[in-house]
Design a protein around this motif. Structure first.
Motif, PDB file in Angstrom:
ATOM      1  N   GLY A 152      59.184  53.812 -82.379  1.00 36.10           N
ATOM      2  CA  GLY A 152      58.065  53.472 -81.496  1.00 36.10           C
ATOM      3  C   GLY A 152      57.602  52.043 -81.719  1.00 36.10           C
ATOM      4  O   GLY A 152      57.819  51.473 -82.781  1.00 36.10           O
ATOM      5  N   PHE A 153      56.987  51.473 -80.697  1.00 34.87           N
ATOM      6  CA  PHE A 153      56.510  50.089 -80.853  1.00 34.87           C
ATOM      7  C   PHE A 153      55.166  50.055 -81.551  1.00 34.87           C
ATOM      8  O   PHE A 153      54.377  50.997 -81.491  1.00 34.87           O
ATOM      9  N   GLY A 154      54.930  48.932 -82.250  1.00 36.64           N
ATOM     10  CA  GLY A 154      53.627  48.717 -82.883  1.00 36.64           C
ATOM     11  C   GLY A 154      53.166  47.312 -82.517  1.00 36.64           C
ATOM     12  O   GLY A 154      53.554  46.779 -81.481  1.00 36.64           O
ATOM     13  N   GLY A 155      52.338  46.735 -83.397  1.00 30.36           N
ATOM     14  CA  GLY A 155      51.860  45.379 -83.142  1.00 30.36           C
ATOM     15  C   GLY A 155      50.510  45.401 -82.457  1.00 30.36           C
ATOM     16  O   GLY A 155      50.091  46.413 -81.899  1.00 30.36           O
ATOM     17  N   SER A 156      49.869  44.233 -82.515  1.00 29.84           N
ATOM     18  CA  SER A 156      48.485  44.183 -82.037  1.00 29.84           C
ATOM     19  C   SER A 156      48.407  44.151 -80.519  1.00 29.84           C
ATOM     20  O   SER A 156      47.337  44.305 -79.957  1.00 29.84           O
ATOM     21  N   CYS A 157      49.532  43.927 -79.840  1.00 34.34           N
ATOM     22  CA  CYS A 157      49.423  43.619 -78.405  1.00 34.34           C
ATOM     23  C   CYS A 157      49.830  44.733 -77.442  1.00 34.34           C
ATOM     24  O   CYS A 157      49.094  45.011 -76.503  1.00 34.34           O
ATOM     25  N   PHE A 158      51.002  45.347 -77.652  1.00 31.21           N
ATOM     26  CA  PHE A 158      51.530  46.218 -76.597  1.00 31.21           C
ATOM     27  C   PHE A 158      50.560  47.344 -76.236  1.00 31.21           C
ATOM     28  O   PHE A 158      50.212  47.528 -75.082  1.00 31.21           O
ATOM     29  N   GLN A 159      50.141  48.085 -77.248  1.00 32.49           N
ATOM     30  CA  GLN A 159      49.262  49.211 -76.943  1.00 32.49           C
ATOM     31  C   GLN A 159      47.946  48.727 -76.334  1.00 32.49           C
ATOM     32  O   GLN A 159      47.480  49.239 -75.318  1.00 32.49           O
ATOM     33  N   LYS A 160      47.388  47.716 -76.968  1.00 34.07           N
ATOM     34  CA  LYS A 160      46.098  47.185 -76.503  1.00 34.07           C
ATOM     35  C   LYS A 160      46.198  46.693 -75.055  1.00 34.07           C
ATOM     36  O   LYS A 160      45.336  46.987 -74.227  1.00 34.07           O
ATOM     37  N   ASP A 161      47.268  45.972 -74.744  1.00 34.37           N
ATOM     38  CA  ASP A 161      47.360  45.382 -73.410  1.00 34.37           C
ATOM     39  C   ASP A 161      47.688  46.430 -72.346  1.00 34.37           C
ATOM     40  O   ASP A 161      47.206  46.345 -71.214  1.00 34.37           O
ATOM     41  N   VAL A 162      48.487  47.440 -72.715  1.00 40.54           N
ATOM     42  CA  VAL A 162      48.777  48.492 -71.734  1.00 40.54           C
ATOM     43  C   VAL A 162      47.489  49.299 -71.470  1.00 40.54           C
ATOM     44  O   VAL A 162      47.159  49.605 -70.322  1.00 40.54           O
TER      45      VAL A 162
END
Ligand code: NAI
Length: 478
Positions: free
Chosen positions: A270-280
């Protein structure tokens, strides 16, 4: 048009590297990166930078003290600059209206208010943080409501597309630079000033200018598309595990279609990071506010699949280990959300680690770039600190982590994990010894020949010695 002084508000993963590269490419421009955090600024001024990015240390050393400065003197930085980048964080809101979905714009607003308060000449204000569409309008409204005589503002959108782990390369050789501004002569003049900076090293055809709203939405759209590709291949990986197809072969076959392309088709935990989840999520919220529930639901599904993939991976670990991990030692290799960064924000390792701790597993965690304090902080964020203290050991090397464990779980694709002495590791583990490759980076055939039971994502390697290997799919047995 040429600029002499730039200020950047926010010395984080974006502000620091971006301004370092600008300073190197534009030696005649002085750049001051300001932040409220004394600790961060001290680190930027030390030999131990607050973030790890390949190639960054050398450029900071080259420019720091020449035309690149790091400071907590926010007001001074603002006053002196002709152009100000806003690079502050825009996390998902964890309170009030839009909680769990909307972007929290309080840091953006406070930066804008600070500019309005202290500026005594005209400024170009550049929104580099990722923001919802129309955020530039709010910044403009705040600035204009507090305008002093002879002070004028132009607000531009210039979203950043760097990826952590390759930030320097991405900044030096960007696919494109996006600049949005007002479609007025003043707006176009401001756009040209920012273009002037980038033209020092980016060819003109890669600098795209457009209206502000398109620019803001393009950043959210790009991240949503990238996250969607990962969720698409991860959804395929679940089908592969049920059918005997191999997700790498499917990704290769699909990716050779030039209309689709082969990047971002790597199945994983699964993807992590500060951006993908937040931006989606930000996009989902935007759609809800715009009364577009079907569109919101479409993007929400990208997040759902990501959560499903993490949970599915953790469930397979538990099932493979004879349906219980209570008091079992499990080594977690990798804690950063991806290789070549020390960033752990939204890392899948945190989620997998928590699921296993909920089942009473003892975790032995190793990551080459994440500090002990950070790992402890991430796990105690939503867990009882006593439980974390009892169940978690943080190790200095992968061999120590593997010692006496039932299983190795690869959560981050660090290159060093590919070349470990697995025969030595095998001997030091309890038998049967399991490897769960959540990143598909290991040589599975070799590991199996050493005696490991290997379980990975999107591929059936062998019939593992378990009761219900695919029990997460309701009613279907392998
Ligand atoms: P970060 O959290 O690493 O850095 C933000 C910094 O801003 C912090 O050091 C904080 O102390 C400072 N700050 C907050 N409010 C301030 C204020 N009023 N005055 C002065 N300093 C202030 O965040 P990061 O990762 O650099 O992200 C910044 C923005 O860039 C976010 O909107 C993010 O979505 C976007 N972005 C991030 C990327 C990444 O890979 N991290 C890539 C592309 C965009």
């Amino acid at each position: 048009m040429p600029l002499k002084k730039i200020c950047c508000i926010g010395a984080g993963y974006v502000g620091g590297p971006t301004c370092t590269v600008i300073a190197q490419k534009c030696p005649e421009v002085t750049i001051t990166v300001v932040d409220l955090s004394q600790e961060r600024i001290d680190q930027w001024n030390s030999d131990n930078l607050p973030i790890f990015e390949p190639g960054l240390d050398d450029i900071v050393k080259e420019c720091r003290g020449r035309n690149l400065f790091f400071s907590t003197e926010v007001d001074k930085g603002i006053k002196e600059a002709e152009l100000i980048f806003i690079c502050v964080n825009t996390p998902t809101k964890n309170y009030g209206l839009g909680k769990g979905r909307a972007a929290d714009l309080k840091y953006i607003e406070s930066a804008a208010r600070r500019i309005a308060e202290v500026a005594n000449n005209s400024k170009i204000v550049v929104e580099k943080s990722t923001v919802p569409v129309k955020a530039a309008e709010s910044i403009t409204a705040i600035l204009k409501a507090n305008t002093k005589p002879n002070v004028k503002y132009q607000v531009l959108s210039n979203p950043e597309f760097l990826a952590e782990g390759t930030a320097v390369k991405d900044l030096m050789f960007p696919d494109r630079v996006l600049i949005g501004g007002e479609q007025t002569p003043e707006g176009q003049e401001a756009i040209q000033s920012l273009c002037w900076i980038y033209k020092h090293w980016v060819t003109e055809e890669r600098i795209i200018t457009m209206n502000t709203w398109s620019s803001e939405l393009s950043k959210l759209a790009a991240n949503a598309f990238l996250a969607q590709r990962i969720s698409s291949i991860n959804a395929m990986s679940a089908i592969c595990e049920m059918t005997g197809a191999d997700v790498n072969e499917v990704a290769h076959a699909v990716g050779t279609d030039s209309r689709i392309g082969n990047k971002f088709l790597q199945a994983s935990v699964g993807f992590g990071g500060s951006c993908f989840q937040k931006d989606v999520l930000n996009m989902v919220y935007l759609c809800e506010c715009l009364n577009l529930p079907e569109v919101a639901e479409y993007w929400q599904q990208v997040i759902k699949i990501n959560e499903y993939q993490r949970r599915r991976f953790a469930d397979r670990i538990i099932e493979s280990l004879f349906n219980t991990v209570t008091n079992k030692k499990i080594a977690i290799l990798g804690f950063a959300f991806k290789k070549d960064t020390g960033d752990t924000r939204e890392s899948s390792a945190i989620h997998v680690g928590r699921y296993l701790m909920d089942e009473g597993a003892n975790l032995r965690i190793y990551d080459p770039k994440v500090s002990r304090q950070q790992i402890t902080r991430d796990l105690t964020d939503s867990e009882d600190p006593n439980k974390v203290r009892d169940l978690v050991t943080i190790c200095d090397d992968p061999y120590q982590a593997a010692l006496g464990t039932h299983a190795l779980v690869v959560c981050t694709e660090w290159d060093e994990f590919k070349t470990l002495e697995y025969d030595r590791i095998y001997k030091s583990m309890l038998k049967p010894a399991f490897v769960f490759d959540g990143r598909l980076i290991l040589d599975h055939e070799k590991l199996m020949s050493l005696g490991f039971q290997v379980i990975t994502i999107g591929k059936r390697l062998q019939r593992p010695n378990v009761h219900r290997p695919y029990a997460t799919a309701k009613g279907v047995q392998s």
